[in-house]
Design a protein around this motif. Structure first.
Motif, PDB file in Angstrom:
ATOM      1  N   ASP A 115       3.499  -9.246  -9.903  1.00 25.72           N
ATOM      2  CA  ASP A 115       2.684  -8.047 -10.090  1.00 25.72           C
ATOM      3  C   ASP A 115       3.531  -6.806 -10.365  1.00 25.72           C
ATOM      4  O   ASP A 115       3.007  -5.691 -10.388  1.00 25.72           O
ATOM      5  CB  ASP A 115       1.791  -7.800  -8.877  1.00 25.72           C
ATOM      6  N   SER A 128       0.718  -4.226  -6.610  1.00 26.22           N
ATOM      7  CA  SER A 128      -0.487  -4.411  -5.798  1.00 26.22           C
ATOM      8  C   SER A 128      -0.188  -4.935  -4.403  1.00 26.22           C
ATOM      9  O   SER A 128      -0.752  -4.451  -3.406  1.00 26.22           O
ATOM     10  CB  SER A 128      -1.459  -5.347  -6.519  1.00 26.22           C
ATOM     11  N   ARG A 129       0.709  -5.917  -4.286  1.00 24.93           N
ATOM     12  CA  ARG A 129       1.015  -6.461  -2.953  1.00 24.93           C
ATOM     13  C   ARG A 129       1.750  -5.434  -2.100  1.00 24.93           C
ATOM     14  O   ARG A 129       1.523  -5.341  -0.894  1.00 24.93           O
ATOM     15  CB  ARG A 129       1.850  -7.741  -3.086  1.00 24.93           C
ATOM     16  N   ASP A 182      -0.646   0.073   2.936  1.00 17.26           N
ATOM     17  CA  ASP A 182      -1.917   0.488   3.538  1.00 17.26           C
ATOM     18  C   ASP A 182      -2.158  -0.207   4.878  1.00 17.26           C
ATOM     19  O   ASP A 182      -2.549   0.438   5.867  1.00 17.26           O
ATOM     20  CB  ASP A 182      -3.071   0.188   2.583  1.00 17.26           C
ATOM     21  N   GLU A 183      -1.935  -1.508   4.935  1.00 14.10           N
ATOM     22  CA  GLU A 183      -2.214  -2.268   6.158  1.00 14.10           C
ATOM     23  C   GLU A 183      -1.311  -1.869   7.307  1.00 14.10           C
ATOM     24  O   GLU A 183      -1.704  -1.940   8.481  1.00 14.10           O
ATOM     25  CB  GLU A 183      -2.065  -3.767   5.879  1.00 14.10           C
ATOM     26  N   ASN A 184      -0.078  -1.432   6.990  1.00 17.05           N
ATOM     27  CA  ASN A 184       0.875  -1.071   8.038  1.00 17.05           C
ATOM     28  C   ASN A 184       1.005   0.444   8.223  1.00 17.05           C
ATOM     29  O   ASN A 184       1.875   0.904   8.967  1.00 17.05           O
ATOM     30  CB  ASN A 184       2.249  -1.671   7.718  1.00 17.05           C
ATOM     31  N   SER A 232       6.596  -7.964   2.063  1.00 14.51           N
ATOM     32  CA  SER A 232       5.193  -8.099   1.658  1.00 14.51           C
ATOM     33  C   SER A 232       5.004  -9.278   0.723  1.00 14.51           C
ATOM     34  O   SER A 232       3.874  -9.713   0.481  1.00 14.51           O
ATOM     35  CB  SER A 232       4.707  -6.805   0.991  1.00 14.51           C
ATOM     36  N   TYR A 233       6.101  -9.808   0.194  1.00 15.45           N
ATOM     37  CA  TYR A 233       6.056 -10.986  -0.674  1.00 15.45           C
ATOM     38  C   TYR A 233       6.494 -12.247   0.076  1.00 15.45           C
ATOM     39  O   TYR A 233       6.745 -13.285  -0.534  1.00 15.45           O
ATOM     40  CB  TYR A 233       6.949 -10.766  -1.896  1.00 15.45           C
ATOM     41  N   SER A 268       1.378  -2.175  -2.403  1.00 18.59           N
ATOM     42  CA  SER A 268       0.363  -1.181  -2.045  1.00 18.59           C
ATOM     43  C   SER A 268      -0.472  -1.649  -0.859  1.00 18.59           C
ATOM     44  O   SER A 268      -0.731  -0.882   0.079  1.00 18.59           O
ATOM     45  CB  SER A 268      -0.542  -0.920  -3.259  1.00 18.59           C
ATOM     46  N   LYS A 269      -0.867  -2.917  -0.880  1.00 16.18           N
ATOM     47  CA  LYS A 269      -1.664  -3.470   0.216  1.00 16.18           C
ATOM     48  C   LYS A 269      -0.872  -3.465   1.514  1.00 16.18           C
ATOM     49  O   LYS A 269      -1.400  -3.107   2.585  1.00 16.18           O
ATOM     50  CB  LYS A 269      -2.098  -4.901  -0.137  1.00 16.18           C
ATOM     51  N   TYR A 270       0.399  -3.824   1.447  1.00 14.78           N
ATOM     52  CA  TYR A 270       1.252  -3.857   2.645  1.00 14.78           C
ATOM     53  C   TYR A 270       1.419  -2.451   3.238  1.00 14.78           C
ATOM     54  O   TYR A 270       1.345  -2.263   4.453  1.00 14.78           O
ATOM     55  CB  TYR A 270       2.619  -4.434   2.280  1.00 14.78           C
TER      56      TYR A 270
END
Length: 464
Positions: A93, A5-6, A12-14, A105-106, A8-10
């Motif tokens: 995760d 999840s983290r 998407d954001e970048n 991202s972590y 995936s978020k990273y």
């Protein structure tokens, strides 16, 4: 989950461009590379390191080892390698054994080996056991542009995976070494789907029949098998479902379909004692006879007839893998098998594997190589053990009754000229240990081999 999840978020954001490569559930990155059919030379891995100031990660080529001294010289820190087992708290995760790419991202410091940027694209872990990431060069540069870059790895070479049985390596150890240096064939899609059906206790004959019928070649082979003299069915079979219900049964069709589909991962010469014609003829004879013998085994030994069938069918898959990975050595094996039929395969393999590029496997032989592949493909543990030990008459241990049963089958087949080598076992002792009457075993072998001759047409279809 498709990816951590983290991570995936990273991504998407970048706005990092990448593709998700889905595959069957893998134990670790080595296993994932095999199942996904990824290119090992284009794969990178994440290595966790730690010192008193905290953890960090190295991103290095899959076919290399981390050079921690170089990282320490670069950073002025005192890092040590940390086993993946200790990564659970940092990557909560993620699936166990799958350290994700883009560990920034972590909140971790990242050191990236220069060679990663020389690749046109990379495969890497998503943190998920059934998905790899595939990033093009531009995304690699964008993802790591703020990370530390340097020469942080040392390439592995083939001699470094020299494996001697006496050193005590497990099949997992050998498999990891093997997949870092060679691109092993992934299990074909149809075989994966057969495994999914058979592992589901709620699956039905209808589902299996539909899967088989989606593959016209496989369907034709199953129908030919059901109509063979082996089963002497006098009715008029019209479809696969009827063949399953009236003649073969769910388990036999599932096991045969799995074997046939799995063998499609290999391309080998047809002729010779180790050619596809001979190997498939032996495999089918062995499967049928091993299952027939299993019914005669002392019930207290708990030998399952369906496991016996699959073990007989797959126990020589190591020869297929040798042919795939080492064609020159395979051709030499084939020639020596013809020239010196009295020698065991183990002796010939020792000679041939000491001559060329495959010498790092000199202590393995086709049995252990086949076991490695079956293990990576997720086949039953009993089949893996039989593949590994079918050349060891004195084996004692887990699944030893099934190992002995396949050895007995091979011995009886060798009396009829079926198989890749002379088989030397204590026939009387083996029968006694299994609770089988020796005379009845010989009669059963005569009958089975005669009936199996009707499968020659099936063999021709399998290798076409």
């Amino acid at each position: 989950m498709p990816l951590a999840s983290r991570l995936s978020k990273y991504i998407d954001e970048n706005a990092i461009q990448c593709q998700l490569v889905h595959h069957a559930r893998a134990r670790d990155l080595s296993h994932a590379v095999l199942l996904a059919g990824a290119v090992a030379e284009c794969t990178v891995r994440t290595q966790l390191i730690l010192d008193r100031d905290g953890p960090a990660v190295l991103i290095i080529p899959f076919q290399s080892r981390p050079d921690v001294d170089a990282v320490n010289r670069f950073s002025g820190r005192q890092f040590q390698i940390i086993d993946d087992e200790q990564a659970g708290k940092l990557f909560a995760d993620c699936d166990h054994g799958h350290l994700p790419l883009l560990a920034q991202s972590y909140g971790l410091t990242v050191y990236v080996d220069h060679s990663v940027f020389e690749l046109d694209a990379i495969f890497a872990s998503s943190g998920c056991a059934n998905t790899l990431l595939n990033l093009p060069r531009l995304s690699i540069r964008a993802a790591f542009h703020q990370c530390n870059k340097g020469d942080f790895s040392e390439s592995l070479s083939a001699p470094e995976i020299v494996v001697h049985i006496e050193k005590g390596y497990s099949l997992d150890d050998v498999a990891k070494k093997l997949t870092t240096l060679y691109r092993l064939p992934p299990m074909p899609e149809t075989a994966v789907r057969v495994m999914h059906i058979t592992s589901d206790p709620n699956s039905s004959v209808q589902e299996l029949a539909q899967l088989v019928e989606q593959d016209p070649s496989l369907s034709a082979q199953i129908m030919r098998y059901a109509r063979s003299a082996l089963f002497n069915y006098r009715g008029n079979l019209t479809d696969v479902k009827e063949a399953i219900n009236a003649v073969l049964g769910f388990e036999r069709v599932a096991k045969l379909s799995l074997g046939i589909a799995s063998a499609r991962a290999f391309t080998l010469p047809l002729d010779g004692p180790l050619g596809l014609n001979a190997l498939w003829r032996h495999a089918l004879h062995s499967a049928v006879l091993t299952q027939a013998l299993s019914v005669m085994v002392n019930p207290d030994l708990g030998v399952d007839e369906h496991e016996a069938y699959l073990s007989g069918l797959l126990h020589n898959f190591g020869l297929l893998l040798i042919g795939q990975l080492f064609p020159p050595e395979y051709r030499m094996l084939n020639k020596l098998r013809v020239a010196e039929p009295e020698r065991t395969m183990r002796d010939i393999e020792q000679q041939v594997f000491g001559m060329g590029a495959a010498q790092e496997f000199i202590s393995l032989g086709h049995g252990s190589l086949g076991a490695i592949l079956l293990k990576l493909w997720g086949l039953p543990e009993s089949c893996i053990k039989v593949a590994a030990m079918h050349q060891s008459p004195s084996y004692e241990g887990e699944h030893q009754e099934l190992v002995s049963l396949v050895q007995l089958s091979n011995y009886l087949l060798s009396l009829h000229g079926v198989g890749d080598e002379p088989c030397s076992i204590d026939f009387e002792g083996c029968c006694s240990a299994l609770g089988i009457d020796p005379e009845q075993a010989l009669i059963l072998a005569d009958t089975t081999v005669a009936q199996c001759e009707s499968l020659d047409g099936l063999v021709n279809e399998l290798v076409a």
